[in-house]
Design an enzyme around this catalytic site. Structure first.
Site, PDB file in Angstrom:
ATOM      1  N   ASP A  68     -10.217 -28.883  51.400  1.00 41.38           N
ATOM      2  CA  ASP A  68     -11.648 -28.600  51.469  1.00 41.38           C
ATOM      3  C   ASP A  68     -12.482 -29.876  51.466  1.00 41.38           C
ATOM      4  O   ASP A  68     -11.953 -30.981  51.265  1.00 41.38           O
ATOM      5  CB  ASP A  68     -12.053 -27.673  50.307  1.00 41.38           C
ATOM      6  CG  ASP A  68     -11.430 -28.064  48.965  1.00 41.38           C
ATOM      7  OD1 ASP A  68     -10.981 -29.218  48.823  1.00 41.38           O
ATOM      8  OD2 ASP A  68     -11.402 -27.225  48.055  1.00 41.38           O
ATOM      9  N   ASN A 136     -12.777 -20.283  37.251  1.00 42.42           N
ATOM     10  CA  ASN A 136     -12.942 -18.880  37.660  1.00 42.42           C
ATOM     11  C   ASN A 136     -11.789 -18.397  38.549  1.00 42.42           C
ATOM     12  O   ASN A 136     -11.894 -17.359  39.185  1.00 42.42           O
ATOM     13  CB  ASN A 136     -14.273 -18.709  38.397  1.00 42.42           C
ATOM     14  CG  ASN A 136     -14.346 -19.557  39.669  1.00 42.42           C
ATOM     15  OD1 ASN A 136     -13.415 -20.285  39.995  1.00 42.42           O
ATOM     16  ND2 ASN A 136     -15.458 -19.472  40.381  1.00 42.42           N
ATOM     17  N   HIS A 138     -10.692 -19.901  41.269  1.00 51.27           N
ATOM     18  CA  HIS A 138     -10.737 -20.261  42.695  1.00 51.27           C
ATOM     19  C   HIS A 138      -9.591 -21.195  43.048  1.00 51.27           C
ATOM     20  O   HIS A 138      -9.129 -21.988  42.218  1.00 51.27           O
ATOM     21  CB  HIS A 138     -12.111 -20.826  43.105  1.00 51.27           C
ATOM     22  CG  HIS A 138     -12.416 -22.221  42.664  1.00 51.27           C
ATOM     23  ND1 HIS A 138     -13.678 -22.628  42.288  1.00 51.27           N
ATOM     24  CD2 HIS A 138     -11.642 -23.336  42.549  1.00 51.27           C
ATOM     25  CE1 HIS A 138     -13.663 -23.918  41.984  1.00 51.27           C
ATOM     26  NE2 HIS A 138     -12.439 -24.354  42.122  1.00 51.27           N
ATOM     27  N   GLU A 143     -14.002 -18.766  46.313  1.00 47.56           N
ATOM     28  CA  GLU A 143     -14.596 -18.385  45.035  1.00 47.56           C
ATOM     29  C   GLU A 143     -14.309 -16.927  44.682  1.00 47.56           C
ATOM     30  O   GLU A 143     -14.187 -16.073  45.574  1.00 47.56           O
ATOM     31  CB  GLU A 143     -16.114 -18.591  45.096  1.00 47.56           C
ATOM     32  CG  GLU A 143     -16.540 -20.050  45.234  1.00 47.56           C
ATOM     33  CD  GLU A 143     -16.390 -20.859  43.944  1.00 47.56           C
ATOM     34  OE1 GLU A 143     -15.494 -20.586  43.122  1.00 47.56           O
ATOM     35  OE2 GLU A 143     -17.194 -21.794  43.764  1.00 47.56           O
TER      36      GLU A 143
HETATM   37  C1  F6R Z   1     -10.090 -29.330  45.191  1.00 46.99           C
HETATM   38  C2  F6R Z   1     -10.055 -27.883  45.091  1.00 46.99           C
HETATM   39  C3  F6R Z   1     -10.467 -27.154  43.873  1.00 46.99           C
HETATM   40  C4  F6R Z   1      -9.955 -27.781  42.570  1.00 46.99           C
HETATM   41  C5  F6R Z   1     -10.435 -26.982  41.358  1.00 46.99           C
HETATM   42  C6  F6R Z   1     -10.004 -27.602  40.054  1.00 46.99           C
HETATM   43  O1  F6R Z   1      -9.693 -29.769  46.474  1.00 46.99           O
HETATM   44  O2  F6R Z   1      -9.712 -27.262  46.054  1.00 46.99           O
HETATM   45  O3  F6R Z   1     -10.017 -25.817  43.951  1.00 46.99           O
HETATM   46  O4  F6R Z   1      -8.570 -27.826  42.610  1.00 46.99           O
HETATM   47  O5  F6R Z   1     -11.830 -26.870  41.390  1.00 46.99           O
HETATM   48  O6  F6R Z   1     -10.640 -28.829  39.884  1.00 46.99           O
HETATM   49  P1  F6R Z   1     -10.270 -29.793  38.649  1.00 46.99           P
HETATM   50  O7  F6R Z   1      -8.900 -30.294  38.937  1.00 46.99           O
HETATM   51  O8  F6R Z   1     -11.303 -30.893  38.739  1.00 46.99           O
HETATM   52  O9  F6R Z   1     -10.345 -28.963  37.435  1.00 46.99           O
END
Ligand code: F6R
Length: 246
Positions: A68, A136, A138, A143
């Site tokens: 992403d 959450n 995701h 989301e």
């Molecule tokens: C990042 C991504 C997100 C993160 C998630 C957790 O490329 O796709 O899904 O993996 O938001 O983020 P952290 O590791 O910062 O808790």
């Protein structure tokens, strides 16, 4: 089907996943890796850098596609995921940056999504897709919601995600509110999916993922239960909080 690996510590989780990636690259030097950003994989990327610099793994033929990217900021912005990948990994290993792809956050969103979708399948799907998980549930930026998307698309970030990611920006108002992301089908297409999670903020999301066989769009990670080769790596602190006993 989910295989859960419980390690002694977050550092051990990162070592476990770094070993998996090194093993894959050593067996298949021209493999394709799906990569993730966020705080969680940073120490794992450090271990890949160390292994590369010690001559234990060669990334010269590896191709990568990232999950992403934020919309509305260019790849040169220090919070863009292109910048993150360069500074946390690509600048320090012998990968050819021409073989790395992070979606465009600027320009025509529909064209950018179509380009990301094509990159997911170009030359074959990922041999390994790395994932983190949002508080959450995701994965990538899919989301929690009543519906999910199968293919690459633009996502409106939830308040929970904006709050969680505000730690990387000077002000919460600076966090982009939309992102371009692989869809659920793109993630499930990878030959193997490896999710790392740590920290008690992830307890509910991981509970939904490892403690039942229920699947819900309100915890998108639960769709990984339909993948034939999905590995979830958590440390014992998180496993205990979740109530996972193996
Ligand atoms: C990042 C991504 C997100 C993160 C998630 C957790 O490329 O796709 O899904 O993996 O938001 O983020 P952290 O590791 O910062 O808790």
């Amino acid at each position: 089907m989910i295989q859960v690996v419980v390690t002694e510590s977050y550092d051990a989780s990162c070592a476990y996943v770094a070993d998996m990636i090194c093993k894959l690259v050593n067996e298949k030097p021209a493999c394709k890796l799906g990569l993730a950003t966020g705080g969680t994989p940073v120490p794992m990327y450090k271990k890949l850098i160390e292994a590369n610099q010690a001559g234990k793994v060669d990334f010269s033929a590896v191709r990568t596609v990232n999950l992403d990217e934020y919309c509305g900021i260019p790849g040169t912005h220090d919070q863009s995921y292109r910048y993150f990948m360069n500074t946390n990994l690509f600048d320090h290993i012998n990968i050819d940056k021409a073989n790395t792809y992070v979606a465009q956050g600027m320009g025509d969103p529909a064209a950018n999504a179509a380009e990301l979708e094509a990159k997911v399948y170009e030359g074959g799907v990922a041999d390994l897709q790395l994932l983190g998980i949002g508080n959450n549930g995701h994965i990538a930026f899919n989301e929690a919601s009543d519906t999910l998307h199968a293919t690459a698309h633009i996502e409106h970030l939830t308040e929970s995600t904006i709050n969680a990611n505000a730690r990387f920006f000077a002000r919460k108002e600076d966090v982009p509110t939309t992102a371009i992301t692989m869809g659920m089908g793109d993630i499930l297409a990878a030959k193997c999916v490896v999710l790392i999670a740590t920290g008690l903020a992830k307890t509910e999301a991981i509970r939904g993922l490892v403690m039942s066989d229920e699947i819900t769009t309100h915890n998108p990670s639960t769709m990984l239960k339909m993948h034939p080769n999905a590995v979830v790596v958590i440390d014992k602190e998180l496993a205990e909080a979740v109530g996972y006993k193996g």
